[in-house]
Design a protein around this motif. Structure first.
Motif, PDB file in Angstrom:
ATOM      1  N   LYS A 484       7.328  -8.095   3.626  1.00 43.09           N
ATOM      2  CA  LYS A 484       8.009  -8.552   2.405  1.00 43.09           C
ATOM      3  C   LYS A 484       7.492  -7.784   1.187  1.00 43.09           C
ATOM      4  O   LYS A 484       8.258  -7.419   0.294  1.00 43.09           O
ATOM      5  N   GLN A 485       6.169  -7.537   1.160  1.00 39.78           N
ATOM      6  CA  GLN A 485       5.601  -6.784   0.048  1.00 39.78           C
ATOM      7  C   GLN A 485       6.170  -5.366   0.003  1.00 39.78           C
ATOM      8  O   GLN A 485       6.489  -4.846  -1.070  1.00 39.78           O
ATOM      9  N   ARG A 486       6.308  -4.752   1.164  1.00 36.93           N
ATOM     10  CA  ARG A 486       6.869  -3.396   1.206  1.00 36.93           C
ATOM     11  C   ARG A 486       8.357  -3.400   0.860  1.00 36.93           C
ATOM     12  O   ARG A 486       8.874  -2.431   0.289  1.00 36.93           O
ATOM     13  N   LEU A 487       9.026  -4.482   1.208  1.00 36.96           N
ATOM     14  CA  LEU A 487      10.425  -4.629   0.803  1.00 36.96           C
ATOM     15  C   LEU A 487      10.529  -4.665  -0.723  1.00 36.96           C
ATOM     16  O   LEU A 487      11.432  -4.057  -1.317  1.00 36.96           O
ATOM     17  N   MET A 488       9.591  -5.363  -1.360  1.00 35.39           N
ATOM     18  CA  MET A 488       9.586  -5.421  -2.827  1.00 35.39           C
ATOM     19  C   MET A 488       9.287  -4.043  -3.427  1.00 35.39           C
ATOM     20  O   MET A 488       9.847  -3.675  -4.462  1.00 35.39           O
ATOM     21  N   LEU A 489       8.413  -3.304  -2.777  1.00 38.96           N
ATOM     22  CA  LEU A 489       8.116  -1.945  -3.232  1.00 38.96           C
ATOM     23  C   LEU A 489       9.364  -1.076  -3.135  1.00 38.96           C
ATOM     24  O   LEU A 489       9.698  -0.328  -4.056  1.00 38.96           O
ATOM     25  N   LEU A 512      -8.146  -5.855   1.815  1.00 37.93           N
ATOM     26  CA  LEU A 512      -7.888  -4.504   2.297  1.00 37.93           C
ATOM     27  C   LEU A 512      -6.397  -4.173   2.250  1.00 37.93           C
ATOM     28  O   LEU A 512      -6.009  -3.070   1.840  1.00 37.93           O
ATOM     29  N   ALA A 513      -5.563  -5.145   2.677  1.00 39.70           N
ATOM     30  CA  ALA A 513      -4.117  -4.926   2.654  1.00 39.70           C
ATOM     31  C   ALA A 513      -3.632  -4.766   1.224  1.00 39.70           C
ATOM     32  O   ALA A 513      -2.763  -3.941   0.927  1.00 39.70           O
ATOM     33  N   GLU A 514      -4.199  -5.558   0.303  1.00 45.24           N
ATOM     34  CA  GLU A 514      -3.813  -5.444  -1.093  1.00 45.24           C
ATOM     35  C   GLU A 514      -4.208  -4.083  -1.664  1.00 45.24           C
ATOM     36  O   GLU A 514      -3.411  -3.426  -2.345  1.00 45.24           O
ATOM     37  N   SER A 515      -5.426  -3.645  -1.367  1.00 46.17           N
ATOM     38  CA  SER A 515      -5.887  -2.354  -1.871  1.00 46.17           C
ATOM     39  C   SER A 515      -5.016  -1.220  -1.341  1.00 46.17           C
ATOM     40  O   SER A 515      -4.639  -0.303  -2.072  1.00 46.17           O
ATOM     41  N   GLU A 516      -4.649  -1.313  -0.054  1.00 45.69           N
ATOM     42  CA  GLU A 516      -3.805  -0.287   0.548  1.00 45.69           C
ATOM     43  C   GLU A 516      -2.424  -0.248  -0.114  1.00 45.69           C
ATOM     44  O   GLU A 516      -1.896   0.832  -0.408  1.00 45.69           O
ATOM     45  N   LEU A 517      -1.863  -1.424  -0.359  1.00 44.21           N
ATOM     46  CA  LEU A 517      -0.534  -1.470  -0.962  1.00 44.21           C
ATOM     47  C   LEU A 517      -0.569  -0.990  -2.411  1.00 44.21           C
ATOM     48  O   LEU A 517       0.340  -0.290  -2.870  1.00 44.21           O
ATOM     49  N   TYR A 518      -1.635  -1.350  -3.139  1.00 38.14           N
ATOM     50  CA  TYR A 518      -1.739  -0.881  -4.525  1.00 38.14           C
ATOM     51  C   TYR A 518      -1.892   0.633  -4.577  1.00 38.14           C
ATOM     52  O   TYR A 518      -1.369   1.290  -5.479  1.00 38.14           O
ATOM     53  N   GLN A 519      -2.609   1.210  -3.612  1.00 31.28           N
ATOM     54  CA  GLN A 519      -2.713   2.662  -3.558  1.00 31.28           C
ATOM     55  C   GLN A 519      -1.349   3.285  -3.304  1.00 31.28           C
ATOM     56  O   GLN A 519      -1.017   4.351  -3.838  1.00 31.28           O
ATOM     57  N   LYS A 520      -0.544   2.594  -2.505  1.00 26.95           N
ATOM     58  CA  LYS A 520       0.814   3.064  -2.244  1.00 26.95           C
ATOM     59  C   LYS A 520       1.626   3.071  -3.534  1.00 26.95           C
ATOM     60  O   LYS A 520       2.345   4.026  -3.846  1.00 26.95           O
TER      61      LYS A 520
END
Length: 594
Positions: A484-489, A512-520
């Motif tokens: 869902k987070q990647r869908l929002m991205l 860790l997942a949050e840090s990875e997504l923020y880096q994205k």
């Protein structure tokens, strides 16, 4: 309502008039049918003549009933269309109203009242046409019957009118008990509906089962059901007296009419047919008078309900929309946002949430806003996005106060992902593009790939046309939290706005997942003005500048290294979080590359 019907469905007004005419016609046929046949028998008319009279009235009844049924059936389509037009306007108003209105209890109450007025066929915005038709037919019938009874003694008309009025107003007063106690009834209904909705809410299904809440919910529902039934019992006992008064007035009116007509028959030789005609006319005259009075009373109540619709639709907007200056977003144009001496207080609050904020977000800068819960981070974001206007101070874009522009144009400059984001029961493509028309497949594929959803897309049974969620479509699929987070991205990338805002959208993910997504996000928003909010300080180290909020004020700002070097509130909170994650087996946040 008449103006709206004339604009949307002219047939509604014409059919109202025809409905009244056919109803009055049927009433007159029924009034004259028995006296006419009886008169023919009294005059010794041949059998063929009597049968001809009967055939004439049967044909008249048949034709008028057919026409009345045709009108009643076909008038529904236009009336429903008008009501649905009003419902669409209510939904459009709320979908486009200024954001503060969506949180204002007074506005929400007005919206609910407006929604009630369009909630079904029996509600004011559709039922009003029946009321108008009934008023027309009652008025026409009253005039016709008054002319018919004018041949008799005026005293009979007076007696009929007085008893009718007395019965009507007494009944109205008694029947008004329900109206006077409507708030009590609404309270019971509201609580019953609330329990019913919550017991049926899919989102609460796990809690209901794991905590054994079924019995408790049933007990609460039964409690308020008993209270509501008790209210109904009290109301019906009061209404019984209205029936008693109606019976007494009917007895008095019919007794007077019967005695008067019987006297004329004995003294002046009134025929049986004339006796039946006038006696029936007295009852019909009463019905028309009651119909007029009831019609205006009903129309008044309906007008109040319709007024709640107008009150909501004509609600004043705190923001400028079409009357503001146009502002077209330009992808290559630099956008700088500044808050000058901003203070903000929520309506009804005793203290300011933000206090004297001075903040400039430079074009192309990546800014992180961090702080504990309640520090004012989300409120700050809502001011930047234009959801609120500051209580004091001003919000500027490229040096201009945002109040001057069409606020909807201003929104077009932002791609945002909030804590509570919207995933609708549509296809994956529709959820990303936020439309069901003109979706660019190449652009969509690029955004899906950049957001890290390509593998998931390939696994879906119908690709981008796969439905998301099972609330509406049986073939819908459920996405995980990370998906869902990647869908929002992907949605934020598809909009391609010049300013990116992330308001703790990854709060439900692990660090860790949050840090990875923020880096994205960092990689994909290069060169754009970006604002990131997080209460996990390690997730925003890549930002050009970090602002630390506390108690509605900017306490510290600088880069991650600078803030750690000052050994202030930011550094203490960062160390506390790092220690927590180290104890939990998560790698030291300080080892994350700055």
């Amino acid at each position: 309502m008449a103006g709206l019907a004339w604009q949307e469905q002219k047939s509604v007004l014409a059919l109202c008039l025809l409905q009244a005419l056919f109803f009055v016609g049927l009433n007159l046929v029924n009034l004259f049918i028995a006296p006419s046949i009886l008169g023919a028998v009294e005059d010794r008319v041949p059998l063929e003549g009597v049968l001809g009279t009967i055939a004439f009235f049967v044909l008249a009844l048949l034709v008028l009933n057919i026409l009345k049924t045709w009108v009643a059936t076909n008038t529904l389509f236009g009336r429903i269309a008008v009501r649905l037009k009003i419902l669409a306007e209510i939904n459009k108003k709320f979908a486009r109203t200024s954001y503060p209105n969506t949180e204002d209890p007074a506005v929400l109450k007005k919206r609910d009242k407006a929604g009630e007025a369009v909630g079904g066929n029996s509600q004011a915005t559709e039922a009003v046409w029946d009321t108008l038709a009934e008023l027309l037919q009652s008025t026409a019938g009253f005039v016709i019957y008054l002319l018919l009874l004018s041949a008799l003694d005026p005293v009979l008309i007076v007696i009929t009118a007085v008893t009718t009025l007395a019965g009507y107003f007494a009944g109205k007063r008694i029947n008004g008990w329900g109206w006077r106690h409507r708030e009590e009834e609404a309270q019971y209904i509201h609580k019953l509906n609330y329990v019913g909705v919550k017991a049926d809410d899919r989102a609460l299904a796990k809690d209901v089962r794991i905590f054994g809440m079924r019995g408790w919910l049933e007990e609460i529902h039964q409690k308020y059901d008993r209270l509501y039934q008790d209210f109904i019992g009290r109301r019906e006992r009061v209404y019984l007296w209205a029936d008693v008064v109606d019976v007494l007035m009917t007895l008095l009116r019919n007794g007077a009419a019967y005695a008067y007509l019987l006297g004329i028959t004995l003294t002046q030789g009134l025929t049986a047919a004339e006796f039946l005609l006038y006696f029936t006319a007295v009852g019909g005259f009463t019905a028309w008078v009651t119909g007029i009075l009831s019609g205006f009373t009903t129309l008044y109540k309906q007008s109040l309900d319709i007024s709640t619709v107008r009150e909501f639709l004509e609600l004043q907007e705190p923001f400028r929309f079409e009357d503001g200056e146009a502002l077209e977003p330009e992808a290559d144009k630099p956008y700088e946002i500044e808050l000058k001496d901003v203070r903000f207080r929520y309506p009804g609050a005793e203290a300011d949430t933000l206090k004297g904020i001075n903040l400039k977000i430079r074009a192309g800068e990546k800014l992180a806003v961090v702080g504990l819960n309640g520090a004012g981070k989300t409120t700050l974001i809502k001011l930047i996005c234009g959801f609120y206007d500051p209580t004091e101070g001003e919000v500027l874009m490229n040096g201009e106060n945002i109040k001057r522009w069409n606020r909807r144009d201003y929104y077009r400059h932002f791609s945002a992902v909030f804590q509570s984001f919207s995933i609708l029961a549509g296809t994956l493509a529709e959820n990303i593009a936020q439309t069901d028309e003109g979706i660019d497949p190449h652009r969509l594929d690029g955004c899906v790939r950049k957001a890290g959803l390509a593998e998931k897309l390939q696994a879906l049974p119908r690709g981008a046309e796969t439905h998301i969620g099972k609330e509406v479509y049986e073939d819908g699929v459920e996405l995980s939290g990370g998906e869902k987070q990647r869908l929002m991205l992907a949605r934020a990338l598809y909009k391609d706005a010049p300013v990116i805002v992330l308001d703790e959208p990854t709060a439900a993910l692990d660090p860790l997942a949050e840090s990875e997504l923020y880096q994205k996000y960092n990689e994909l928003t290069e060169g754009r003005t970006s604002v990131y909010i997080s209460h996990r300080l390690a997730s925003t180290q890549f930002c050009d500048r970090i602002v630390y909020l506390e108690d509605g004020k900017i306490m510290e700002e600088g880069t991650h290294r600078e803030l750690l070097g000052r050994n202030g509130a930011y550094a203490r909170l960062f160390e506390l979080q790092s220690r927590y994650y180290r104890k939990g087996g998560v790698p030291d946040a300080e080892t994350v590359s700055p």
